[in-house]
Design an enzyme around this catalytic site. Structure first.
Site, PDB file in Angstrom:
ATOM      1  N   LYS A 147       3.868  36.402 -26.859  1.00  0.00           N
ATOM      2  CA  LYS A 147       4.965  36.596 -27.813  1.00  0.00           C
ATOM      3  C   LYS A 147       5.027  35.425 -28.810  1.00  0.00           C
ATOM      4  CE  LYS A 147       7.710  39.281 -24.455  1.00  0.00           C
ATOM      5  NZ  LYS A 147       9.060  39.462 -23.841  1.00  0.00           N
ATOM      6  N   HIS A 155       4.345  39.450 -22.459  1.00  0.00           N
ATOM      7  CA  HIS A 155       4.685  40.835 -22.109  1.00  0.00           C
ATOM      8  C   HIS A 155       3.553  41.419 -21.271  1.00  0.00           C
ATOM      9  CE1 HIS A 155       5.837  45.073 -22.526  1.00  0.00           C
ATOM     10  NE2 HIS A 155       4.549  45.295 -22.678  1.00  0.00           N
ATOM     11  N   ASN A 188      10.408  34.487 -23.311  1.00  0.00           N
ATOM     12  CA  ASN A 188       9.723  34.356 -22.021  1.00  0.00           C
ATOM     13  C   ASN A 188       8.202  34.498 -22.146  1.00  0.00           C
ATOM     14  OD1 ASN A 188       9.558  37.070 -22.477  1.00  0.00           O
ATOM     15  ND2 ASN A 188      10.800  37.707 -20.725  1.00  0.00           N
ATOM     16  N   GLU A 197       1.671  51.937 -24.620  1.00  0.00           N
ATOM     17  CA  GLU A 197       1.584  50.631 -25.285  1.00  0.00           C
ATOM     18  C   GLU A 197       0.170  50.296 -25.778  1.00  0.00           C
ATOM     19  OE1 GLU A 197       3.281  47.854 -22.473  1.00  0.00           O
ATOM     20  OE2 GLU A 197       5.305  48.653 -22.772  1.00  0.00           O
ATOM     21  N   TYR A 201       9.392  48.756 -28.432  1.00  0.00           N
ATOM     22  CA  TYR A 201      10.412  48.594 -27.388  1.00  0.00           C
ATOM     23  C   TYR A 201      11.429  49.738 -27.386  1.00  0.00           C
ATOM     24  CZ  TYR A 201       9.045  43.851 -25.892  1.00  0.00           C
ATOM     25  OH  TYR A 201       8.402  42.762 -25.354  1.00  0.00           O
TER      26      TYR A 201
HETATM   27  N1  UDP Z   1      15.154  40.699 -22.653  1.00  0.00           N
HETATM   28  C1  UDP Z   1      16.263  40.048 -23.167  1.00  0.00           C
HETATM   29  N2  UDP Z   1      17.442  40.073 -22.455  1.00  0.00           N
HETATM   30  C2  UDP Z   1      17.556  40.744 -21.269  1.00  0.00           C
HETATM   31  C3  UDP Z   1      16.438  41.410 -20.757  1.00  0.00           C
HETATM   32  C4  UDP Z   1      15.259  41.372 -21.461  1.00  0.00           C
HETATM   33  O1  UDP Z   1      16.188  39.439 -24.240  1.00  0.00           O
HETATM   34  O2  UDP Z   1      18.655  40.733 -20.680  1.00  0.00           O
HETATM   35  C5  UDP Z   1      13.892  40.682 -23.405  1.00  0.00           C
HETATM   36  C6  UDP Z   1      12.795  39.829 -22.774  1.00  0.00           C
HETATM   37  O3  UDP Z   1      12.031  39.235 -23.814  1.00  0.00           O
HETATM   38  C7  UDP Z   1      12.007  40.867 -21.999  1.00  0.00           C
HETATM   39  C8  UDP Z   1      12.063  42.070 -22.936  1.00  0.00           C
HETATM   40  O4  UDP Z   1      13.379  42.006 -23.481  1.00  0.00           O
HETATM   41  O5  UDP Z   1      10.692  40.430 -21.731  1.00  0.00           O
HETATM   42  C9  UDP Z   1      11.849  43.411 -22.285  1.00  0.00           C
HETATM   43  O6  UDP Z   1      12.749  43.543 -21.200  1.00  0.00           O
HETATM   44  P1  UDP Z   1      12.257  44.124 -19.800  1.00  0.00           P
HETATM   45  O7  UDP Z   1      13.472  44.390 -18.992  1.00  0.00           O
HETATM   46  O8  UDP Z   1      11.308  45.255 -20.042  1.00  0.00           O
HETATM   47  O9  UDP Z   1      11.503  42.870 -19.141  1.00  0.00           O
HETATM   48  P2  UDP Z   1       9.941  42.614 -18.863  1.00  0.00           P
HETATM   49  O10 UDP Z   1       9.312  43.940 -18.507  1.00  0.00           O
HETATM   50  O11 UDP Z   1       9.368  42.015 -20.132  1.00  0.00           O
HETATM   51  O12 UDP Z   1       9.927  41.634 -17.732  1.00  0.00           O
HETATM   52 MG    MG Z   2       9.349  45.725 -19.574  1.00  0.00          MG
END
Ligand code: UDP
Ligand code: MG
Length: 137
Positions: free
Chosen positions: A9, A115, A112, A126, A49
């Site tokens: 990212k 992805h 974080n 994706e 997303y």
């Molecule tokens: N994210 C966020 N706040 C939240 C949860 C997720 O900003 O409360 C962001 C974070 O960058 C995350 C992405 O949205 O990686 C997608 O969320 P997901 O729940 O799919 O998490 P991931 O699969 O990336 O662990």
């Molecule tokens: Mg996810």
């Protein structure tokens, strides 16, 4: 062989950990099958997303994902979807297991670093979102 989509990212690119993320994938026996750097528009981030469109973080997340270049890649290996998720760690770096990418480099739940597709269904949406068939080797 199973494939997944991973993204370094914008925060990962800024923190200069592109190489470190790739090294962890390769050192764990996974193979890079496609890779490129690009800067996506907000609408492209929103499309990627789309599953999160009703979530409170959708606006902020898609703004963040479009504010700087990203590195997108297709990773191939046995059980690669699960293995990449393990190497990434939990979504919130605070909850991520020690030694995972997010624990080591992530700043907060949004920023974080990385992805990874969360299922075969996600991967099959994706991967072609970023890569035509002829760019996957
Ligand atoms: N994210 C966020 N706040 C939240 C949860 C997720 O900003 O409360 C962001 C974070 O960058 C995350 C992405 O949205 O990686 C997608 O969320 P997901 O729940 O799919 O998490 P991931 O699969 O990336 O662990
Ligand atoms: Mg996810």
């Amino acid at each position: 062989m199973e494939k997944t989509l991973s993204i370094v990212k914008p925060d990962g690119v800024k923190k200069k950990v592109i190489g470190e993320v790739i090294r962890r994938f390769e050192q764990n026996g996974l193979r890079i099958a496609a890779m490129k750097m690009l800067k996506i528009a907000k609408d492209e981030a929103k499309g990627f997303y789309i599953v999160h469109k009703e979530r409170p973080f959708y606006e902020s997340l898609t703004h963040f994902m479009s504010e700087g270049p990203i590195v997108v890649m297709v990773i191939e290996g046995e059980n690669v979807i699960h293995r990449v998720r393990e190497l990434m760690g939990a979504t919130n770096p605070k909850d991520a297991a020690p030694g995972t990418i997010r624990a080591d480099f992530g700043s907060d739940i949004e920023h974080n670093i990385v992805h990874g597709s969360d299922s075969k269904e996600s991967a099959s949406f994706e991967i072609p979102y970023f890569f035509p068939y002829i760019e996957i080797h």
